[in-house]
Design a protein around this motif. Sequence first.
Motif, PDB file in Angstrom:
ATOM      1  N   SER A  75      -3.222   5.794 -10.689  1.00 47.37           N
ATOM      2  CA  SER A  75      -3.918   6.149  -9.439  1.00 47.37           C
ATOM      3  C   SER A  75      -4.972   7.237  -9.616  1.00 47.37           C
ATOM      4  O   SER A  75      -5.209   8.029  -8.705  1.00 47.37           O
ATOM      5  CB  SER A  75      -2.924   6.600  -8.365  1.00 47.37           C
ATOM      6  N   THR A  77      -8.149   7.426  -9.374  1.00 48.88           N
ATOM      7  CA  THR A  77      -9.263   6.621  -8.886  1.00 48.88           C
ATOM      8  C   THR A  77     -10.270   7.398  -8.053  1.00 48.88           C
ATOM      9  O   THR A  77     -11.364   6.939  -7.798  1.00 48.88           O
ATOM     10  CB  THR A  77      -8.667   5.475  -8.029  1.00 48.88           C
ATOM     11  N   SER A  97     -11.456   5.922  -3.121  1.00 42.92           N
ATOM     12  CA  SER A  97     -10.905   5.288  -4.319  1.00 42.92           C
ATOM     13  C   SER A  97     -11.947   4.304  -4.851  1.00 42.92           C
ATOM     14  O   SER A  97     -13.094   4.319  -4.426  1.00 42.92           O
ATOM     15  CB  SER A  97      -9.631   4.525  -3.971  1.00 42.92           C
ATOM     16  N   ARG A 186     -12.801  -0.252  -0.927  1.00 46.58           N
ATOM     17  CA  ARG A 186     -12.577   1.139  -0.532  1.00 46.58           C
ATOM     18  C   ARG A 186     -13.881   1.716  -0.005  1.00 46.58           C
ATOM     19  O   ARG A 186     -14.932   1.096  -0.127  1.00 46.58           O
ATOM     20  CB  ARG A 186     -12.041   1.964  -1.711  1.00 46.58           C
ATOM     21  N   TYR A 289      -3.101  -4.948  -2.246  1.00 46.37           N
ATOM     22  CA  TYR A 289      -4.364  -4.565  -2.877  1.00 46.37           C
ATOM     23  C   TYR A 289      -4.141  -3.246  -3.604  1.00 46.37           C
ATOM     24  O   TYR A 289      -3.563  -2.311  -3.039  1.00 46.37           O
ATOM     25  CB  TYR A 289      -5.445  -4.401  -1.807  1.00 46.37           C
ATOM     26  N   CYS A 291      -5.796   0.009  -5.923  1.00 40.98           N
ATOM     27  CA  CYS A 291      -6.955   0.720  -6.454  1.00 40.98           C
ATOM     28  C   CYS A 291      -6.831   0.771  -7.977  1.00 40.98           C
ATOM     29  O   CYS A 291      -5.827   0.340  -8.552  1.00 40.98           O
ATOM     30  CB  CYS A 291      -7.002   2.148  -5.931  1.00 40.98           C
ATOM     31  N   CYS A 294      -3.453   1.547 -10.222  1.00 37.46           N
ATOM     32  CA  CYS A 294      -2.391   1.992  -9.316  1.00 37.46           C
ATOM     33  C   CYS A 294      -1.282   0.958  -9.231  1.00 37.46           C
ATOM     34  O   CYS A 294      -1.520  -0.192  -8.870  1.00 37.46           O
ATOM     35  CB  CYS A 294      -2.935   2.283  -7.926  1.00 37.46           C
ATOM     36  N   VAL A 296       1.254   1.326  -7.195  1.00 41.05           N
ATOM     37  CA  VAL A 296       1.788   1.297  -5.827  1.00 41.05           C
ATOM     38  C   VAL A 296       1.185   0.121  -5.057  1.00 41.05           C
ATOM     39  O   VAL A 296       1.883  -0.604  -4.355  1.00 41.05           O
ATOM     40  CB  VAL A 296       1.504   2.623  -5.087  1.00 41.05           C
ATOM     41  N   ALA A 297      -0.123  -0.062  -5.207  1.00 43.65           N
ATOM     42  CA  ALA A 297      -0.823  -1.172  -4.537  1.00 43.65           C
ATOM     43  C   ALA A 297      -0.493  -1.198  -3.050  1.00 43.65           C
ATOM     44  O   ALA A 297       0.024  -2.176  -2.522  1.00 43.65           O
ATOM     45  CB  ALA A 297      -0.463  -2.507  -5.198  1.00 43.65           C
ATOM     46  N   CYS A 298      -0.808  -0.102  -2.355  1.00 39.36           N
ATOM     47  CA  CYS A 298      -0.354   0.029  -0.963  1.00 39.36           C
ATOM     48  C   CYS A 298      -1.216  -0.757   0.028  1.00 39.36           C
ATOM     49  O   CYS A 298      -0.825  -0.920   1.181  1.00 39.36           O
ATOM     50  CB  CYS A 298      -0.300   1.502  -0.563  1.00 39.36           C
ATOM     51  N   CYS A 498      -5.149  10.117  -6.243  1.00 36.12           N
ATOM     52  CA  CYS A 498      -4.772   9.715  -4.888  1.00 36.12           C
ATOM     53  C   CYS A 498      -3.608  10.582  -4.407  1.00 36.12           C
ATOM     54  O   CYS A 498      -2.609  10.742  -5.111  1.00 36.12           O
ATOM     55  CB  CYS A 498      -4.371   8.246  -4.875  1.00 36.12           C
ATOM     56  N   VAL A 500      -1.349   9.991  -2.335  1.00 36.55           N
ATOM     57  CA  VAL A 500      -0.085   9.261  -2.130  1.00 36.55           C
ATOM     58  C   VAL A 500       0.855   9.432  -3.330  1.00 36.55           C
ATOM     59  O   VAL A 500       2.069   9.446  -3.186  1.00 36.55           O
ATOM     60  CB  VAL A 500      -0.378   7.755  -1.882  1.00 36.55           C
ATOM     61  N   VAL A 501       0.289   9.591  -4.521  1.00 36.38           N
ATOM     62  CA  VAL A 501       1.125   9.616  -5.728  1.00 36.38           C
ATOM     63  C   VAL A 501       1.339  11.029  -6.275  1.00 36.38           C
ATOM     64  O   VAL A 501       1.932  11.197  -7.338  1.00 36.38           O
ATOM     65  CB  VAL A 501       0.518   8.732  -6.849  1.00 36.38           C
TER      66      VAL A 501
HETATM   67  S1  SF4 Z   1      -1.427   4.537  -3.510  1.00 40.78           S
HETATM   68 FE1  SF4 Z   1      -2.695   3.125  -2.313  1.00 40.78          FE
HETATM   69  S2  SF4 Z   1      -4.553   4.337  -1.781  1.00 40.78           S
HETATM   70 FE2  SF4 Z   1      -3.487   5.406  -3.467  1.00 40.78          FE
HETATM   71  S3  SF4 Z   1      -4.473   4.676  -5.332  1.00 40.78           S
HETATM   72 FE3  SF4 Z   1      -2.658   3.360  -4.940  1.00 40.78          FE
HETATM   73  S4  SF4 Z   1      -3.439   1.584  -3.787  1.00 40.78           S
HETATM   74 FE4  SF4 Z   1      -5.004   3.203  -3.689  1.00 40.78          FE
END
Ligand code: SF4
Length: 614
Positions: A75, A77, A97, A186, A289, A291, A294, A296-298, A498, A500-501
């Motif tokens: 991640s 990105t 991203s 993005r 999807y 980034c 990544c 997680v692919a949230c 990112c 989120v991570v």
């Molecule tokens: S957690 Fe979601 S927003 Fe963050 S890099 Fe991964 S896919 Fe993108």
Amino acid sequence: MFSGGYLGRLLRINLTTRQYSIETIPDEKLRLFLGARGLGAEWYAREVSPQVKPLDPENKMAFFVGPMTGTPLVSTTKFELTTKGLETGRYLCSNSSGNFGPRLREAGFDGLILEGVSKCWTALVIEKEDVKFLDDDGWQGLEPMEARARLLGQLPDRKPKWATMSIGPAAENRVAFSSIFVDDGRAFGRGGGGAVLASKKVKAMAVWGDVPVPLADAAMCKEIAKNANIDLKTSRAKHRELGTAQLVEPINALGCMPTRNFQTSWELPEKVQGVYGQTLHDQYHVRNYACYRCSVACGQMGEVKEGPFAGAKARPEFESIGLLGPSCGINDMGAVIAANELCDQLGMDTITAGNLVAMTMELFERGLVSAQDNDGLEVRFGDGQALLEMLRFIAQRRGLGAIIADGARGIIQARPEWGKYILQSKFMTFAAYDPRGFHGMGLAYATSVRGACHNVGGYTVSEELMGKKYDRYAVEGKGQLVKTLQDNRAYIDSLGLCTVVRGAYKFSTAPTPETMLAITGYNFAPELMTIGERISNLERQIMVREGITRQDDALPPRMSEAVTNGPAEGHFISNQMLDVMLDEYYAVRGWDAQGHPRPETLEKLGLAEIPALV
Ligand code: SF4
């Protein structure tokens, strides 16, 4: 000082003369400002004067990466846009991203600066140290993805692939909240960066390079990436399953969901479950999807399979759902996906677009405007077709769209009496959280440097709504909370990672050293929160230079009105309550009663040396 993580090179392109140059970024600057958002703020303080207006040829744009951007870690990105934004008319920082940041690094640069104005519509192509301009009248009028496809069609195949940025018709029409799209999914969504790029007559950009970012300890980076992936599999499993849309149900249940233009903050479950994350997952989801790098692919790609919006496809995030959904009285994920897709095609920010269509709906509801004022179009709460049509009107500057396209700043200038129906601070509209249900978010919106923003301002959701430590309706203690979250976020935004991570790398308020040591060879950990504080103060000082005072750290009048139903019923944030929070916030920040950083605060953070600021 660094044995990896930085290239220390900046590409500067003058669009007027079409000359470009490569500059060195000194190590000491990298140590003090880290990267991305931090480097952008430091650059802006020196190069964008307070007198320059967003669409003036003298305005400039910078895209900086962080030391993590494009590394083999998960991640990595993110990169940052810094410019004077059209939405607020002031300093704008915005992150995105996508592959552009990583590929810019592989081309050999930690930053890209655009200045001047092209003589005609063009697309920029950066291939390592070579810069080309693809002039062509055919760029005009294209949607962002059409411009991307057209640009890629003119470039040779490369491995890795080209990364792109592009803008849409809304940017060409100077919509104040037009976005810049990165690759195919993005965006620099907020603040009107799209219109600034359009004012420079740049429709699209592509970048390519293939030189990996140098790492201080490649083996350790590999180990950290492996462990982060293991951690994210469990810690972010829900994010992978439902994305940020998972928040719709709990935020409504807690009484914090903007409903019919924030007229209240809660809706009966049966009137909002049509836009729950679970609904998106069960009835519309087609694929995840991801980034750059990544796991997680949230992103939740949804497709409408039947009904009036059949065929629409988009990846609605929580903020887009909240503001195009309940805030517009919409309980139909199909309509939200269609509206989100249309915003993407026109090239507009879904958050501000949703807010301002909701405002328009309230003006209709109150009889303050009629179809006659709007080229025959009625726009009522709950009407998905009208929502879509109004989005088109805004991008085309048609009917009331001619005023609304100028964003909160332009609307308040043209129609001051509508101002009380716009939920904004410093002319940027609210995210999809009603702070009457958790007051720290009110302080976050009021003090966020780029205008009301749940991220830059401080994401208090976890602490105030999900945790037990804070009374969500208290005002005491929120100054310290918001300051800490803002500084934490400022350094995260400067890493190129990112948010989120971040937990997987232990980038908390007490970060551990291993990740940055492995990337750069320098022990950043003890300095990261101070770097965040330095960036927050630098940005505030920039805003002071641009005319901000305590009066601008404000909330709109609706926040003083009590919520009328749901779990937050009876709660409000009066000006006196905001004052209590501001006093505490300024005190812990080392700012005076007007919200100006004190000289000793700037001195302590090493900012007294930036001549443009003092
Ligand atoms: S957690 Fe979601 S927003 Fe963050 S890099 Fe991964 S896919 Fe993108």
